[in-house]
Design a protein around this motif. Structure first.
Motif: not given
Length: 279
Positions: A3-13, A33-39, A71-77
């Motif tokens: 893990l190089i870096s991690s920060s919270k954004a729009f409820g996700g990571s 980017f992992l949205p909050q919906q992964i919970e 907003a859409n609950g989609v992870a982006i890689i």
């Protein structure tokens, strides 16, 4: 993975990782980017491929994708655009080739064949890796990109229609086998036999029978690369002849920069989400 870096954004990571790639025979870096919906369970995956001279960092800093992804609950890689580092073949004075210019293909010519295997990395190795570590629904994947990355997204989707449910692009290189800024790279990576180049050319793949359910493309009319490098009308003609539904929008006054990409980023993510999410 490191893990190089991690920060919270729009409820996700928003995170960045480095890992040893067997396919590229070197360490590789990617952002996720992992949205909050992964919970609540696995979420769909949207792959973003960047353009020439870029890395994962450019879209992270300038792409403005996190609000729409959350907003859409989609992870982006966001993978890197090429292998990098000591011992990796490169031409540092040529921005259209080498580091930052992998063209999302598997090189066959030495000395590049060992490391420059971005198609296999994006298609096989990185998905296998992230599926082991994150709550992602790998049965719902989309892919999009900018410029060289738009080229990569469309060619990967054409060749893997069962893998990618949706595909879109910002200012893609539509026929790299004939464009002046990509032909030299194709010849160096793939050799002089131009028949082998067809596997990495969107218009040639369509002519050879590959199909998409539909395709979204945005292109700026003030793009300095429009006439010589991008030429969306070639993709439009190929789609018309193959009866592939193409939504091509020429955006008046927009150039090739991330000011253009970020303006229409949320629209693209929403377009993908409607195809990746139930209902």
């Amino acid at each position: 993975m490191e893990l190089i870096s991690s920060s919270k954004a729009f409820g996700g990571s928003q995170r960045v990782y480095r890992h040893d790639s067997a396919v590229c025979a070197c360490p590789m870096t990617f952002a996720i980017f992992l949205p909050q919906q992964i919970e609540d369970g696995p979420v769909p995956v949207l792959w973003y491929l960047s353009g020439l001279t870029c890395s994962h960092q450019n879209v992270m800093d300038k792409g403005e994708y996190r609000a729409a992804a959350a907003a859409n609950g989609v992870a982006i890689i966001c993978p890197d655009t090429s292998p990098r580092g000591e011992g990796i073949p490169d031409e540092p004075d040529n921005w259209q080739f080498g580091s930052g210019a992998g063209f999302y293909l598997d090189a066959t010519q030495e000395p590049y064949a060992k490391n420059y295997r971005m198609e296999s990395y994006i298609r096989d190795e990185l998905p296998a890796l992230v599926s082991q570590h994150f709550p992602l629904d790998m049965g719902r994947q989309g892919i999009f990109g900018h410029s060289m990355g738009g080229h990569g997204a469309i060619t990967l989707a054409l060749k893997n229609p069962m893998r990618y449910t949706s595909v879109s692009a910002f200012a893609p290189i539509t026929q790299p086998s004939t464009a002046g800024w990509s032909r030299p790279a194709f010849e160096t990576y793939l050799g002089p036999d131009e028949t082998t180049w067809r596997a990495y050319d969107s218009t040639a793949l369509i002519a050879d029978g590959h199909r998409l359910k539909d395709l979204l493309v945005d292109q700026g009319t003030a793009d300095g690369f429009l006439q010589e490098g991008l030429r969306p009308w070639l993709l439009e003609l190929a789609c018309v002849q193959a009866e592939i539904p193409l939504e091509l929008t020429m955006r008046e006054g927009y150039d090739h920069s991330y000011n253009f990409v970020s303006t229409f980023m949320a629209q693209h993510i929403g377009w993908h989400a409607r195809r990746l999410l139930p209902g």
